[in-house]
Write an enzyme that holds these catalytic residues in place. Structure first.
Site, short mmCIF file in Angstrom:
data_model
loop_
_atom_site.label_atom_id
_atom_site.label_comp_id
_atom_site.label_asym_id
_atom_site.label_seq_id
_atom_site.Cartn_x
_atom_site.Cartn_y
_atom_site.Cartn_z
N LYS A 146 0.87 -1.19 0.00
CA LYS A 146 0.00 0.00 0.00
C LYS A 146 0.89 1.22 0.00
CE LYS A 146 -4.44 0.21 0.82
NZ LYS A 146 -5.33 -0.68 0.14
N1 GLU Z 1 -7.19 -0.50 -3.03
C1 GLU Z 1 -7.95 -1.68 -3.24
C2 GLU Z 1 -7.95 -2.54 -1.99
O1 GLU Z 1 -7.75 -2.05 -0.90
C3 GLU Z 1 -7.55 -2.43 -4.49
C4 GLU Z 1 -6.13 -2.88 -4.57
C5 GLU Z 1 -5.75 -3.48 -5.92
O2 GLU Z 1 -6.60 -3.61 -6.79
O3 GLU Z 1 -4.56 -3.77 -6.06
O4 GLU Z 1 -8.21 -3.71 -2.02
#
Ligand code: GLU
Length: 426
Positions: free
Chosen positions: A115
């Site tokens: 993240k």
């Molecule tokens: N931000 C989204 C999550 O928390 C998607 C992450 C992604 O598609 O890599 O799952």
């Protein structure tokens, strides 16, 4: 006499990372994991923090902190969103990266978790400023991201345009188009159909499966949705499509409540016309975000922010089922109170996994340069979500665990199994 050395606090020791860590520790005894493997997965593998200059439209420069945290690369490249928010920190990214690891492994996707984000106030920034910031962020992270290393995606306040700028910046540096470096892109440059709706649609697939197991019918159910953004708005529409009644929704300004059910198209139109002024939506009663969480309902969808249901308000939640569309919307204490009160919580790492699952489909399609249609994508998503739900439900019954603990145990087992098979290097 041995000298006691006081240890400095670790950089990611923040309340949200503490929540993620505590959940991990609580799940470990059920996951049959060796000590070395357990220790290896306690903290992220790598964290990159930079301060980066961004030129604003008034020609002033802002130097902003930016992060990318990669928790585990055991199962494949790391994967996870990029958020633009004033609260982004190393600890927050670390917590969210750890949850991404369990989410991906629970869904049996060949990814680990990551993240990242920039600490900024995106609501006060112009499109040009956002573009310059995104391109600078991508340049700063060039050495740690990549289709086989770490694949970003949208998260809070980022969208397909953000991903298009990231893909373009990365590709310009490489000298050729690399669509597979990010997911959640526009379809015109290799994005997957149905990716934009995937998280919200997945939330409702999980709610539906849970209702099937409980012998409940979604038809006529009263639903409340906190957050009317990329996840909440789609989840609300999908609920209505299945015959449910959405009686309240909210955005950052507050919520609108109508006992007979809200006209969601009118709500969407209102939000587009009056950015973040849902509280004044005509024909409905205004409620604050706090009041909204305490409205009597069958299903409460949390699709806004982390740490919404806490020790203070969990005792007043009047829902039969809570579905976590956001990451980490329930604190440890809030979770315990809901469990004690017999409220079924559909946990984030399962319930909101539709987004990263279709991100996986997007990456696979980009690598193969072969694209699927909407029905195929939706069908494959349903298969993945249902399979994960059934494994979690089975484990929770077998071991007497909450669905959250069962989801964590199932996710941790997958990663730990892979790490045990690979062994720890050297
Ligand atoms: N931000 C989204 C999550 O928390 C998607 C992450 C992604 O598609 O890599 O799952």
């Amino acid at each position: 006499m041995a000298e006691t050395v006081e240890q400095a606090p670790l950089e990611w020791d923040t309340p949200l990372f503490n929540t993620a860590r505590t959940q991990y520790e609580q799940a470990l005894p059920y996951a049959d994991v060796g000590d070395a493997v357990a220790e290896r997965l306690r903290f992220p593998e790598r964290a990159t923090m930079v301060s980066m200059p961004v030129r604003m439209d008034d020609d002033k420069w802002h130097v902003l902190p930016a992060y990318r945290v990669q928790h585990s690369s055991v199962l494949g490249p790391t994967k996870g969103g990029i958020r633009y928010d004033p609260h982004v920190s190393l600890g927050e990214c670390a917590a969210l990266a750890m949850w991404m690891t369990w989410k991906c492994s629970l869904l049996r996707l060949p990814f680990g978790g990551a993240k990242g984000g920039v600490r900024c106030n995106p609501r006060e920034m112009s499109i040009a400023e956002l573009q310059r910031m995104t391109r600078r962020y991508t340049s700063e992270m060039m050495s740690v991201i990549g289709p086989q290393e770490d694949i970003p995606a949208p998260d809070m306040a980022t969208d397909e345009q953000t991903m298009a700028w990231m893909m373009d910046t990365y590709s310009m540096q490489k000298g050729y188009a690399v669509p597979e470096v990010v997911t959640g892109k526009p379809i015109s440059i290799g994005g997957a159909v149905f990716r934009a709706e995937a998280t919200g649609a997945g939330v409702v697939m999980v709610i539906e499966r849970a209702c099937e197991r409980l012998g409940w019918s979604l038809d006529g159910m009263r639903c409340v949705v906190q957050g009317f953004g990329k996840v909440g708005a789609v989840a609300a529409a999908e609920l209505v499509e299945r015959g449910a009644r959405v009686v309240a929704v909210s955005d950052v300004s507050g919520g609108a409540y109508a006992e007979g059910g809200l006209d969601l198209e009118a709500v969407t139109e209102w939000i587009h016309l009056h950015r973040h002024d849902l509280i004044e939506f005509p024909g409905a009663e205004a409620v604050t975000n706090d009041e909204l969480l305490e409205l009597p309902c069958d299903v409460l969808v949390l699709a806004a922010l982390e740490e919404q249901v806490t020790a203070e308000n969990a005792g007043d939640v009047k829902a039969a089922m809570v579905a976590e569309g956001a990451n980490g919307p329930t604190t440890l204490e809030g979770d315990e109170i809901l469990a004690d009160r017999g409220i079924l919580v559909l946990p984030d790492i399962l319930t909101n996994a539709g987004g990263v699952t279709v991100s996986y489909f997007e990456w696979v399609q980009d690598l193969g340069r072969l694209f699927w249609n909407r029905d195929e994508t939706r069908f494959k998503l349903r298969e993945k979500m249902t399979d994960a739900f059934d494994r979690v439900w089975g484990l929770s019954e077998e071991r007497g665990l909450t669905l959250r603990s069962a989801a964590l145990v199932a996710g941790i087992r997958e990663v730990a199994g892979a790490l045990t098979a690979r062994g720890i290097y050297p």
